[in-house]
Design a protein around this motif. Structure first.
Motif, PDB file in Angstrom:
ATOM      1  N   PRO A 157      72.144  43.159 123.090  1.00  0.00           N
ATOM      2  CA  PRO A 157      71.250  44.114 123.756  1.00  0.00           C
ATOM      3  C   PRO A 157      69.800  43.623 123.818  1.00  0.00           C
ATOM      4  O   PRO A 157      69.142  43.760 124.856  1.00  0.00           O
ATOM      5  CB  PRO A 157      71.384  45.378 122.898  1.00  0.00           C
ATOM      6  N   LEU A 158      69.296  43.051 122.729  1.00  0.00           N
ATOM      7  CA  LEU A 158      67.926  42.532 122.745  1.00  0.00           C
ATOM      8  C   LEU A 158      67.823  41.328 123.672  1.00  0.00           C
ATOM      9  O   LEU A 158      66.816  41.174 124.394  1.00  0.00           O
ATOM     10  CB  LEU A 158      67.500  42.148 121.326  1.00  0.00           C
ATOM     11  N   LEU A 159      68.842  40.485 123.686  1.00  0.00           N
ATOM     12  CA  LEU A 159      68.834  39.326 124.575  1.00  0.00           C
ATOM     13  C   LEU A 159      68.717  39.764 126.028  1.00  0.00           C
ATOM     14  O   LEU A 159      67.944  39.185 126.803  1.00  0.00           O
ATOM     15  CB  LEU A 159      70.106  38.505 124.338  1.00  0.00           C
ATOM     16  N   ARG A 160      69.468  40.787 126.400  1.00  0.00           N
ATOM     17  CA  ARG A 160      69.390  41.282 127.773  1.00  0.00           C
ATOM     18  C   ARG A 160      68.029  41.908 128.058  1.00  0.00           C
ATOM     19  O   ARG A 160      67.472  41.728 129.142  1.00  0.00           O
ATOM     20  CB  ARG A 160      70.500  42.303 128.007  1.00  0.00           C
ATOM     21  N   ALA A 161      67.496  42.621 127.090  1.00  0.00           N
ATOM     22  CA  ALA A 161      66.194  43.261 127.280  1.00  0.00           C
ATOM     23  C   ALA A 161      65.080  42.244 127.481  1.00  0.00           C
ATOM     24  O   ALA A 161      64.105  42.498 128.199  1.00  0.00           O
ATOM     25  CB  ALA A 161      65.871  44.159 126.082  1.00  0.00           C
ATOM     26  N   LEU A 162      65.229  41.070 126.854  1.00  0.00           N
ATOM     27  CA  LEU A 162      64.214  40.029 126.987  1.00  0.00           C
ATOM     28  C   LEU A 162      64.414  39.171 128.232  1.00  0.00           C
ATOM     29  O   LEU A 162      63.595  38.294 128.516  1.00  0.00           O
ATOM     30  CB  LEU A 162      64.213  39.122 125.745  1.00  0.00           C
ATOM     31  N   GLY A 163      65.503  39.391 128.953  1.00  0.00           N
ATOM     32  CA  GLY A 163      65.732  38.633 130.171  1.00  0.00           C
ATOM     33  C   GLY A 163      66.620  37.427 129.997  1.00  0.00           C
ATOM     34  O   GLY A 163      66.588  36.507 130.821  1.00  0.00           O
ATOM     35  N   GLY A 164      67.410  37.384 128.936  1.00  0.00           N
ATOM     36  CA  GLY A 164      68.322  36.268 128.718  1.00  0.00           C
ATOM     37  C   GLY A 164      67.749  35.223 127.790  1.00  0.00           C
ATOM     38  O   GLY A 164      66.641  35.387 127.248  1.00  0.00           O
ATOM     39  N   PRO A 165      68.479  34.124 127.577  1.00  0.00           N
ATOM     40  CA  PRO A 165      68.018  33.088 126.653  1.00  0.00           C
ATOM     41  C   PRO A 165      66.659  32.508 127.016  1.00  0.00           C
ATOM     42  O   PRO A 165      65.905  32.072 126.146  1.00  0.00           O
ATOM     43  CB  PRO A 165      69.115  32.016 126.747  1.00  0.00           C
ATOM     44  N   GLY A 166      66.327  32.484 128.313  1.00  0.00           N
ATOM     45  CA  GLY A 166      65.038  31.932 128.724  1.00  0.00           C
ATOM     46  C   GLY A 166      63.901  32.918 128.669  1.00  0.00           C
ATOM     47  O   GLY A 166      62.756  32.565 129.006  1.00  0.00           O
ATOM     48  N   GLY A 167      64.165  34.155 128.233  1.00  0.00           N
ATOM     49  CA  GLY A 167      63.109  35.156 128.159  1.00  0.00           C
ATOM     50  C   GLY A 167      62.078  34.823 127.098  1.00  0.00           C
ATOM     51  O   GLY A 167      62.394  34.273 126.052  1.00  0.00           O
ATOM     52  N   ARG A 168      60.811  35.158 127.383  1.00  0.00           N
ATOM     53  CA  ARG A 168      59.738  34.867 126.446  1.00  0.00           C
ATOM     54  C   ARG A 168      59.728  35.900 125.316  1.00  0.00           C
ATOM     55  O   ARG A 168      60.010  37.081 125.525  1.00  0.00           O
ATOM     56  CB  ARG A 168      58.380  34.904 127.147  1.00  0.00           C
ATOM     57  N   VAL A 169      59.401  35.423 124.116  1.00  0.00           N
ATOM     58  CA  VAL A 169      59.390  36.266 122.921  1.00  0.00           C
ATOM     59  C   VAL A 169      57.949  36.491 122.481  1.00  0.00           C
ATOM     60  O   VAL A 169      57.194  35.533 122.307  1.00  0.00           O
ATOM     61  CB  VAL A 169      60.201  35.614 121.780  1.00  0.00           C
ATOM     62  N   ASP A 170      57.594  37.745 122.313  1.00  0.00           N
ATOM     63  CA  ASP A 170      56.291  38.106 121.743  1.00  0.00           C
ATOM     64  C   ASP A 170      56.551  38.667 120.351  1.00  0.00           C
ATOM     65  O   ASP A 170      56.971  39.822 120.217  1.00  0.00           O
ATOM     66  CB  ASP A 170      55.598  39.149 122.621  1.00  0.00           C
ATOM     67  N   PRO A 171      56.337  37.876 119.286  1.00  0.00           N
ATOM     68  CA  PRO A 171      56.694  38.352 117.936  1.00  0.00           C
ATOM     69  C   PRO A 171      56.043  39.680 117.574  1.00  0.00           C
ATOM     70  O   PRO A 171      56.660  40.518 116.921  1.00  0.00           O
ATOM     71  CB  PRO A 171      56.194  37.224 117.021  1.00  0.00           C
ATOM     72  N   GLY A 172      54.805  39.900 118.023  1.00  0.00           N
ATOM     73  CA  GLY A 172      54.113  41.138 117.675  1.00  0.00           C
ATOM     74  C   GLY A 172      54.701  42.360 118.338  1.00  0.00           C
ATOM     75  O   GLY A 172      54.484  43.482 117.868  1.00  0.00           O
ATOM     76  N   ALA A 173      55.438  42.167 119.438  1.00  0.00           N
ATOM     77  CA  ALA A 173      56.020  43.307 120.151  1.00  0.00           C
ATOM     78  C   ALA A 173      57.407  43.666 119.633  1.00  0.00           C
ATOM     79  O   ALA A 173      57.978  44.676 120.061  1.00  0.00           O
ATOM     80  CB  ALA A 173      56.094  43.002 121.650  1.00  0.00           C
ATOM     81  N   LEU A 174      57.961  42.872 118.724  1.00  0.00           N
ATOM     82  CA  LEU A 174      59.299  43.132 118.200  1.00  0.00           C
ATOM     83  C   LEU A 174      59.233  43.988 116.949  1.00  0.00           C
ATOM     84  O   LEU A 174      58.289  43.883 116.152  1.00  0.00           O
ATOM     85  CB  LEU A 174      59.997  41.811 117.869  1.00  0.00           C
ATOM     86  N   SER A 175      60.247  44.800 116.752  1.00  0.00           N
ATOM     87  CA  SER A 175      60.351  45.568 115.519  1.00  0.00           C
ATOM     88  C   SER A 175      60.881  44.672 114.408  1.00  0.00           C
ATOM     89  O   SER A 175      61.368  43.562 114.655  1.00  0.00           O
ATOM     90  CB  SER A 175      61.294  46.755 115.709  1.00  0.00           C
ATOM     91  N   ALA A 176      60.786  45.131 113.170  1.00  0.00           N
ATOM     92  CA  ALA A 176      61.284  44.344 112.040  1.00  0.00           C
ATOM     93  C   ALA A 176      62.775  44.093 112.172  1.00  0.00           C
ATOM     94  O   ALA A 176      63.278  43.005 111.858  1.00  0.00           O
ATOM     95  CB  ALA A 176      60.966  45.058 110.724  1.00  0.00           C
TER      96      ALA A 176
END
Length: 571
Positions: A449-468
């Motif tokens: 579910p998180l992978l899809r929300a981020l747009g797939g494997p190539g989606g950019r990750v913002d560590p500060g926007a993620l929950s623990a």
């Protein structure tokens, strides 16, 4: 060898820069030819012939050549920078990637010193090699133009000096490598000691720690002295190749003059040797003797370990293999009489602990807060060092590179970096993870579910926007994709709801060839494990859930105090 190949490949790929370097070097070398030839013509055709005007014109031509050569030298430095800086960038990327993937203790020394040594020595090597090649060519062409007989006096000692110098390169490189190894060991010791100075003082371990650091300092000093002793061979090479030709030219001057060599040609030959060949040879010996050997050694130390050292584990189709070959029947984890305390004067947190976890097993570690659960995980991971006893992972001693490659630790506070999700998940892999394997791991652990929300494997990750909880899912999937067969979960699912925790633990327990050790914070984790370790000081026990309910009072209390938490979304 791999780092050296990368450097050579990077240099060869920039062939246009090499062409520019050669063209500017030809301009710079023009002054070498004229410095002797113009002086000879100024004497023979000018001043000695009574034509001062011709002599001054030849000297003026030599002066103009010096100016042109200086301009060429200035352009050479810019071209060398364009050649060397991309190599440095590739080495930095390689060292940082290796340090992050393998928790390489020597990465600090490699990044702050050895990469810079490689950059500086490569630049020095290019400069001195190019300078000697073009300067020697200009000088020898000039000698031949003045009188071919001069070459018979100058060339033999020059070649002898070069051969003597070449014979010293290999032993010099060995001593240079010993020095860098000693420096790296000292940096590693200081990196471990300096952050813990308060603990050292509190434990009264100043003398012991100082003695250990002193040994590293003495080892580096011995290596530096051995390296310095080889300067004698460099002096001998200079004397034979650069200074002996001067003596021979003076000693054979009557013979040369009697065989058709003019006075101007003899003076020009002396100028070639003293003003061109000797300085070029000095630069080559000091530059190549230091820079060349240092570059060879540094590139070898920057290269990833190979079969002669630590082999990099690889993961293909989610099949797990530990680095090295464990002894037949070796357990995944074995502790023998392990004792650990935070300070010499403190009570041991673990005292004489014995434990054996077979390959493929699933063990949960439970106990009250402060009893030593995370300490045990830190010892197995090599983050802490036991006061007594032996710890082995798949037969490999802890600490050690083979053991480090055979286990992966997922702590409570998960680390996630910027970049793409695929880059985060492939952090422990040498090569990019195939997308099909990555998607299968995400589905197994519960990251889809998180992978899809981020747009797939190539989606950019913002560590500060993620929950623990989301960060923990990324860290868990990263560890699932790791080639290390032993997974240590130190409360790594504490921010997940019970259903998500169960899914992740079952995925790790089902990993082909994998072994799972979980520091549990819910009774459900202990119930899912095949065996449970109850840390209880001298009453520590290990067994199945049902066995411990009968034999361990602490375990019965923990089970009675544990309550299943209601299912909730991942936090």
């Amino acid at each position: 060898m791999r780092a050296r190949t990368r450097v050579l490949g990077s240099v060869r790929a920039r062939w246009r820069v090499l062409v520019r370097l050669g063209l500017w070097s030809v301009l710079e070398a023009g002054q070498t030819f004229l410095i002797g030839y113009a002086l000879a013509r100024a004497l023979d055709d000018g001043f000695l012939a009574g034509d001062a005007r011709a002599g001054l014109l030849w000297l003026g031509a030599a002066g103009l050549a010096v100016g042109a050569g200086a301009y060429g030298t200035g352009r050479v430095y810019g071209v060398v920078a364009a050649l060397v800086e991309p190599v440095r960038d590739r080495l930095v990327a390689s060292v940082v990637g290796r340090g992050v993937r393998e928790a390489d203790a020597g990465a600090l020394s490699r990044l702050t010193q050895q990469v810079e040594i490689a950059r500086d020595t490569l630049a020095g090597l290019v400069l001195v090699s190019r300078s000697f090649l073009f300067t020697a060519s200009g000088a020898l062409i000039g000698l031949f133009s003045l009188a071919p007989l001069l070459l018979t006096v100058v060339v033999p000692p020059l070649l002898a000096g070069l051969c003597l110098f070449a014979a010293t390169l290999r032993p010099l490189a060995r001593r240079q490598e010993a020095f860098l190894a000693a420096d790296e060991a000292l940096a590693e010791d200081l990196g471990a000691v300096c952050p813990g100075l308060r603990d050292v003082t509190a434990a009264g371990a100043e003398a012991r720690v100082a003695a250990g650091v002193a040994e590293s300092i003495d080892a580096e000093q011995r290596a530096a002295r051995a390296l310095a002793r080889w300067s004698v061979a460099r002096v001998a090479a200079l004397a034979v190749g650069g200074e002996l030709p001067v003596v021979l030219l003076l000693a054979t001057a009557p013979w040369l003059l009697g065989h058709g060599v003019t006075p101007g040609a003899l003076v020009g030959a002396l100028a070639y040797v003293t003003q061109s060949l000797l300085p070029a040879l000095q630069n080559l010996v000091h530059g190549l003797g230091t820079s060349g050997s240092r570059l060879t050694v540094v590139l070898r130390r920057l290269a990833p370990p190979t079969a002669s050292g630590v082999r990099r584990p690889q993961n293909r189709n989610n099949s797990l293999r530990a680095t090295g070959t464990p002894p037949p029947g070796a357990p995944a984890l074995a502790l023998t009489s392990v004792t650990f305390a935070y300070g010499l004067a403190r009570e041991p947190v673990l005292d004489g602990l014995d434990l054996s976890v077979p390959a493929g097993a699933h063990l949960a570690v439970v106990g009250p807060s402060g009893i030593g659960k995370s300490t045990l995980a830190g010892l197995v991971a090599g983050l802490l060092e036991a006061r007594e006893g032996v710890i082995r992972v798949y037969g490999h001693a802890v600490p050690g590179p083979e053991a480090a490659a055979s286990r992966v630790l997922i702590p409570q506070e998960a680390y996630v970096h910027g970049g793409t999700l695929a880059e985060n998940l492939g952090l422990f892999r040498r090569d990019p993870v195939p997308e099909a394997e990555l998607l299968a791991a995400a589905e197994a652990v519960g990251l889809t579910p998180l992978l899809r929300a981020l747009g797939g494997p190539g989606g950019r990750v913002d560590p500060g926007a993620l929950s623990a909880g989301e960060r923990q899912l990324i860290a868990l999937t990263r560890a699932y994709l790791s080639p290390a067969p032993l997974a240590l979960l130190d409360e790594a699912t504490c921010h997940l709801d019970p259903a998500a925790e169960a899914r992740a633990e079952r995925a790790f327990a089902a990993r082909p060839g994998g072994t799972l050790v979980v520091v549990a914070h819910r009774i459900s984790s202990a119930r899912r494990a095949g065996r449970v370790l109850v840390l209880d000081g001298p009453r520590t026990a290990c067994g199945t859930h049902d066995e411990l309910l009968r034999t361990s009072a602490l375990y019965r209390d923990l089970v009675g105090g544990w309550t299943a938490e209601p299912t909730a979304p991942v936090r």
